[in-house]
Scaffold this active site. Structure first.
Site, PDB file in Angstrom:
ATOM      1  N   CYS A  37       0.686  -1.346  -0.188  1.00 43.22           N
ATOM      2  CA  CYS A  37      -0.077   0.668   0.110  1.00 43.22           C
ATOM      3  C   CYS A  37       0.854   1.935  -0.031  1.00 43.22           C
ATOM      4  CB  CYS A  37      -0.976   0.312   0.987  1.00 43.22           C
ATOM      5  SG  CYS A  37      -2.274  -1.841   1.262  1.00 43.22           S
ATOM      6  N   HIS A  92      -9.789   2.746  -1.921  1.00 43.93           N
ATOM      7  CA  HIS A  92      -7.855   2.100  -1.264  1.00 43.93           C
ATOM      8  C   HIS A  92      -7.504   1.689  -3.153  1.00 43.93           C
ATOM      9  CE1 HIS A  92      -4.187   2.044  -0.267  1.00 43.93           C
ATOM     10  NE2 HIS A  92      -4.320   0.611   0.195  1.00 43.93           N
TER      11      HIS A  92
END
Lengths: 488, 403
Positions: free
Chosen positions: B88, B347
């Site tokens: 991420c 996301h």
């Protein structure tokens, strides 16, 4: 004379209530009402003949010197591989020496006793010093069939060698191509002939014939034998065999129809364990396995039995019990109904056999490392020690985690993860003495878990790659004591 | 002795797509959308870009391997382009590549672009990697999902600090309420409805104890930055420069997973990256000096614990700070998730780090519209990729250039 040195039983905790089966499928199959009493054991979705056999073997070997084992004979007709040594997987899971004979015994319900006799002959001849016998079965049945109610899931294990608790006295084997049922190589379910014929011409004749043959061979009379362990899931016929042999009440070991169900190749082994659990020194015991004939073996219990009886046997396995009344769950666990698992379940599942070989100790044996430089136990073992104050290169030696108690550090119940029994429960467990791992949890109830909870490791089926026919195994954590599913 | 890149790189321009279920756009269209805004903002010609970095994570479900998708989509003039992936932290990693290239003097003008097209899978949530998680990894790590491994933080945090689970759960709810309140003000956010504490607490469970509103969304998006040196920016007529004060990364070394010195209650990597970033940026007291933050709120519990790892809240003190409104946009503390966070943006992994920096950039320039804070000086962005027991933490600090 050598004989049986130790025993171990394993029965999955779930007990499917026969009445629950009738309630669900009685509309279709009203005749099973006759059998809708008591309960049968049922594998969790992550258990099979092999994983149960490993658990029975662990119970059998606990506290003993397993490095001496030089033979593993595994029996079952529902072992996961038709061509990959199943016994070898058991040996690897137990982290036994690789210098051993691994053999599968299969193809008949008597294979458990055939394996036992072959093992006894191997240790008697001096060819082998310590042979582990394990048998397990999880036989598929059709919904609404009688066998769904007769059968149970379970596994038994015996360790054979010198200084036995039950000395081997002899064996007798009988081969008849009497086909009470069969399961073709490509079939999923048994095909069985009329019960009355199986009962009267099969069980009631062949078992007595073999036992009589064995008694005659040994020069024993039935009256001097303390316990006869033989299968027969027709309870009436089981009693009739005792009568035919002239036995007094109590001489024939229960068929465990009421609280277990018949566990295939494991069943006579479990009955033998039940006999040993309450045997006295000097007792004579006979065990027989039935299936296209009958193999039977005889033992004389020694004074070592008392110490061995501290070991949990079949009675402890039966006491570890949780009632299951959800028949649909039983269907889903055995893939007899297709549940929608969504696109997310379509993950690639190819197993790299090279990786499986290189990491066999890590993956099958739950073997990590302990650093010779700093003493830190760690999993998985890598070339460089994990302790930041050490980080020594190439100093790890094998360190087994499977038998070490652990506690929960963190956990969750995950409703997104793909599983047949949501939520998927997993967490971080810390081993006593050092070392930790993130692990799937099994046989647990989420609401009973807490940080600090005691856990132990169990060997389970991890996945089934249906496309390639590969079954993968690994270790999971399960609660101990009162939090255990089905715990006291 | 190296001291970092503080004030050696300035942001010339940025762009960010609307995040959401962009059924009409693929990764390629999203890249162009963010890039067009960025080019106009930077005031450069496309062919002035000398090198570029592409960040994307699930390449197998969107653009495929290599940096070619960026080079070919933007028709870049055969310049060096590199694809990066670091869980991420991927978007921030792309930014880091471009910034380091400028700071080193290798190039004058560089592009960092992060993009992720997640909504071409046919289901909600992130893909299940199966054996693609690693030929060994998938054979032993449990049957985890992202919400599951982060959910495990909550009971461990409760046990560590002796805070009742229900109090932690309530603080987590306030974390999500704050993000939704801010996201409602942001036209580029995916989810634009405010939520109440009761709604969050009563939402369906995803992974105990994380409910639906404790989890960030899944969406498509892209964000990008064009960077140069402050000197070049000024020479091109730019005033009110935003410069990079710190860019730090920290990766787990296996201790959390295999050593016995961690209680699954915090992120040692985040703490290390933050302390290194504060040193690089010359920050002594982050609770006072950081004006605003965009944290990696993949899950509410992650954000809650991150307050402490960043030394904004004391250990065990995040629950109190949250309930005191310390992180509210209109409060007197350090506003967090001013743009709405991952919670309301979703996301798209490769884009998130750059999307966070984009909000800092807008705020520092006074261009944040309804969300504008009063005179922010220093903005911190944070990513946490992977799992609590093995992860990639990134901390970026941007601020007004005062040289």
């Amino acid at each position: 004379m050598p004989g049986i040195v130790s025993y171990g039983a394993y029965v999955p905790a779930r007990r499917l209530q026969r009445l629950a089966v009738f309630s669900a499928v009685g509309w279709y199959s009203p005749a099973i009402m006759m059998m809708a009493m008591g309960e049968r054991s049922l594998c969790n979705w992550d258990e099979d003949a092999l994983s149960m056999s490993v658990e029975a073997a662990r119970n059998c070997l606990r506290g003993l010197d397993k490095r001496r084992v030089d033979g593993v004979y595994l029996a079952g007709t529902t072992l996961p591989y038709a061509d990959r040594q199943n016994a070898g997987i058991v040996a690897a899971a137990l982290n036994l020496s690789s210098e051993l004979a691994a053999v599968d015994f299969t193809g008949s319900q008597k294979a458990g006793i055939s394996a036992l006799i072959a093992g006894l002959q191997a240790v008697s001849s001096g060819e082998r010093q310590s042979v582990l016998i394990a048998a397990g079965d999880r036989r598929p049945t059709r919904a609404g069939s009688f066998t769904e109610l007769y059968f149970g899931d379970g596994a038994g294990a015996l360790l054979l060698g010198e200084d036995p608790i039950a000395e081997y006295a002899g064996s007798y084997a009988l081969a008849h191509d009497f086909v009470d049922h069969y399961r073709g190589a490509d079939a999923r379910y048994d095909y069985g002939w009329e019960e009355r014929w199986v009962r009267d011409e099969g069980y009631a004749k062949i078992i007595p014939q073999a036992i009589a043959g064995l008694l005659k061979k040994l020069g024993w009379s039935a009256g001097e034998v303390a316990a006869f362990a033989y299968p027969c899931y027709f309870t009436g016929a089981h009693k009739a065999i005792a009568k035919k042999l002239g036995l007094q009440p109590g001489q024939a070991i229960d068929n465990f129809h009421n609280n277990l169900g018949e566990t295939g190749c494991a069943h006579p082994l479990l009955q033998l364990i039940a006999a040993l659990e309450k045997a006295n020194p000097g007792d004579k015991v006979i065990v027989a396995g039935f299936g296209q004939g009958c193999d039977a073996a005889a033992f004389t219990v020694t004074e070592r039995i008392a110490a061995a009886q501290a070991r949990p046997g079949l009675s402890a396995a039966l006491a570890h019990r949780v009632v299951e009344e959800n028949y649909q769950k039983a269907l889903a666990f055995t893939e007899r109904i297709e549940v929608e698992s969504g696109i997310r379940a379509e993950a690639p599942t190819q197993t790299a056999l090279t990786v499986l070989w290189r990491k066999r100790k890590m993956l099958l044996g739950l073997v990590g490392g302990k650093c010779k430089a700093c003493g830190t136990p760690q999993y998985p073992a890598q070339d460089i020690c994990v302790n930041p104050a050490c980080n020594a290169f190439h100093q790890l030696e094998d360190y087994e985690f499977a038998e070490r108690p652990a506690v929960i550090k963190a956990f969750t119940g995950d409703l997104l993860a793909v599983t047949i029994e949501p939520p998927a429960v997993y967490g971080l467990v810390q081993f006593a003495g050092g070392g930790r791992m993130v692990a799937d949890f099994t046989d647990c109830e989420l609401h009973k878990l807490k940080v600090g909870q005691s856990m132990r490791m169990v060997f389970r089926k991890r996945y089934h790659d249906a496309e390639r026919g590969f079954t993968g195994y690994f270790w999971k954590a399960t609660p101990t004591g009162e939090t255990a599913k089905g715990g006291a | 002795m190296a001291t970092g890149i503080r004030d050696r790189v300035a942001i010339l321009g940025m762009g960010c797509t609307r995040f959401g279920e962009r059924w009409e756009a693929g990764a390629e269209e999203l890249m162009v959308e963010a890039f067009e805004e960025c080019l106009a903002d930077a005031g450069v010609e496309k062919n002035e870009i000398q090198a570029a970095w592409l960040g994307t994570f699930f390449e197998e479900i969107n653009v495929g391997k290599s940096a070619l998708p960026l080079a070919m989509t933007l028709r870049l003039p055969r310049i060096p382009v590199t694809r990066v992936e670091n869980f991420c932290s991927t978007g921030t990693e792309a930014f880091r590549g471009a910034c380091y290239a400028v700071a080193s003097g290798a190039y004058d003008i560089c592009l960092a672009l992060g993009v992720e097209k997640l909504k071409d899978t046919g289901y909600g949530g992130l893909p299940n990697s199966g054996s693609n998680a690693g030929s060994l990894t998938w054979l032993w790590l449990p049957n985890i999902t992202a919400p599951g491994v982060f959910a495990m933080l909550a009971p461990a945090y409760s046990a560590k600090h002796g805070i009742e689970a229900k109090n932690v759960k309530e603080a987590m709810a306030h974390v999500s309420v704050n993000s939704h309140a801010n996201g409602a003000l942001n036209p580029k956010a995916h989810l634009r409805k405010p939520v109440t504490v009761d709604q969050v607490l009563n939402a369906p469970m995803v992974a105990h104890p994380l409910g639906l509103f404790d989890c960030c969304g899944v969406s498509d998006g892209a964000a990008c930055a064009i960077v140069t040196t402050p000197e070049i920016a000024k020479a091109r007529g730019k005033h009110d420069l935003i410069s990079v004060k710190a860019l730090q990364l920290s990766l787990s070394n296996g201790e959390e997973l295999s050593f016995d010195n961690w209680d699954y209650d915090h992120f040692p990597t985040t703490e290390r990256a933050a302390l290194a970033a504060y040193k690089e940026a010359g920050i002594d007291d982050p609770r006072r000096e950081i004006s605003m933050m965009e944290l990696h709120d993949c899950f509410s519990i992650t954000e809650l614990i991150t307050y402490e790892d960043l030394h904004i809240s004391p250990r065990g003190g995040a629950v109190k700070d949250v309930l005191d409104g310390f992180f509210a946009r209109t409060g007197k503390g350090v506003p967090a998730q001013v743009d709405g966070g991952l919670k309301t943006f979703g996301h798209p992994i490769g884009a998130s780090g750059l999307r966070m920096i984009y909000e800092m950039y807008l705020q520092l320039l006074g261009r944040a519209g309804d969300r504008q804070l009063d005179e922010p000086r220093m903005g911190l962005t944070h990513n946490l990729g992977g799992f609590p027991f093995m992860n990639v933490a990134a901390v970026t600090i941007t601020g007004r250039y005062e040289g």
